[in-house]
Design a protein around this motif. Sequence first.
Motif, PDB file in Angstrom:
ATOM      1  N   ALA A 131       0.546  -1.141  -0.261  1.00  0.00           N
ATOM      2  CA  ALA A 131      -0.086  -0.025  -0.390  1.00  0.00           C
ATOM      3  C   ALA A 131       0.852   1.707  -0.194  1.00  0.00           C
ATOM      4  CB  ALA A 131      -0.905   0.140   1.048  1.00  0.00           C
ATOM      5  N   VAL A 132       2.030   1.199   0.965  1.00  0.00           N
ATOM      6  CA  VAL A 132       2.722   2.626   0.725  1.00  0.00           C
ATOM      7  C   VAL A 132       3.822   2.461  -0.593  1.00  0.00           C
ATOM      8  CG1 VAL A 132       5.016   2.729   1.947  1.00  0.00           C
ATOM      9  CG2 VAL A 132       3.485   2.074   3.611  1.00  0.00           C
ATOM     10  N   ALA A 133       4.343   1.229  -1.149  1.00  0.00           N
ATOM     11  CA  ALA A 133       5.064   1.698  -2.344  1.00  0.00           C
ATOM     12  C   ALA A 133       3.209   2.053  -3.559  1.00  0.00           C
ATOM     13  CB  ALA A 133       4.980   0.237  -2.677  1.00  0.00           C
ATOM     14  N   GLU A 134       2.498   1.643  -3.381  1.00  0.00           N
ATOM     15  CA  GLU A 134       0.823   2.196  -3.916  1.00  0.00           C
ATOM     16  C   GLU A 134       1.119   3.734  -4.105  1.00  0.00           C
ATOM     17  OE1 GLU A 134      -3.399   2.147  -5.120  1.00  0.00           O
ATOM     18  OE2 GLU A 134      -2.425   0.417  -4.277  1.00  0.00           O
ATOM     19  N   GLU A 135       1.325   4.472  -2.597  1.00  0.00           N
ATOM     20  CA  GLU A 135       0.664   5.780  -2.712  1.00  0.00           C
ATOM     21  C   GLU A 135       1.996   6.409  -3.148  1.00  0.00           C
ATOM     22  OE1 GLU A 135      -0.934   8.917  -0.626  1.00  0.00           O
ATOM     23  OE2 GLU A 135      -1.707   6.916  -1.188  1.00  0.00           O
ATOM     24  N   ALA A 136       3.294   5.746  -2.731  1.00  0.00           N
ATOM     25  CA  ALA A 136       4.465   6.520  -3.311  1.00  0.00           C
ATOM     26  C   ALA A 136       4.752   6.694  -4.314  1.00  0.00           C
ATOM     27  CB  ALA A 136       5.700   5.854  -2.462  1.00  0.00           C
TER      28      ALA A 136
END
Length: 239
Positions: free
Chosen positions: A16-21
């Motif tokens: 999820a963090v990679a997608e947000e980044a």
Amino acid sequence: MRESHRAEAERLLERAVAEEARASGLAPDEADALLARGRAGLDAMAAGAGGEYAAYVRAEALAGAEALAGAEALAGAAGGTGGGAGATGADAGAGVGPGAGAGVGRARLADRFSGSAIGGPALVTGVAAAAAFGADLALGTATGTALGAGAAVAVAGAAATVLRATAGHRGAADHRGAAGAPERADGVEQLRVGWLTALEVRGVRPFLEEERERRRGVGAAGGGGGGGRGGRPGGGRGG
């Protein structure tokens, strides 16, 4: 959370963090800081999916107890079949009649319910029930609810123990039980997916939204400060 479950939750957070980044254009150091804050708050995020997690843990413990008891049942069935064949051969050689053979069968069934025969599965059942009870207490579940979960595991384990004791006499039942094992595994998997979905929807996504709002607030504050600094020189020139 158990260590294996926490690893799954962290993988979900990392994705999820990679997608947000990517979506927000975060720099690598910003993404790393976001992930670190997410890991620090993972337990708080998981609290929102506590009900789904408790159901998943109970089902996993129950499936584990059934799998162990099922393995014992299959081993007992194989042993009973071999012993039955040997006894039948001995009866035929001695000229023993059908009535005596039936008596031998009843004796073997009684042996299957002896303490030595059911001691191992009973121990497995007790351990699984205690594990379910302890897992629920660790999750903050009320004592009464936790006892109910432990009792459910104990009842299922007792039923599996009876199945093991009668395995040599009910081969068809063993086949039906084996056929039902994939369905139980599918049920545990569905609960696992349900827990991870609830964790993402109620925990991870709100966390990322809060972080997004925080970045907007920081950006707005920085922009306002820059405008103020620009206005002061202009005012000086006007004077």
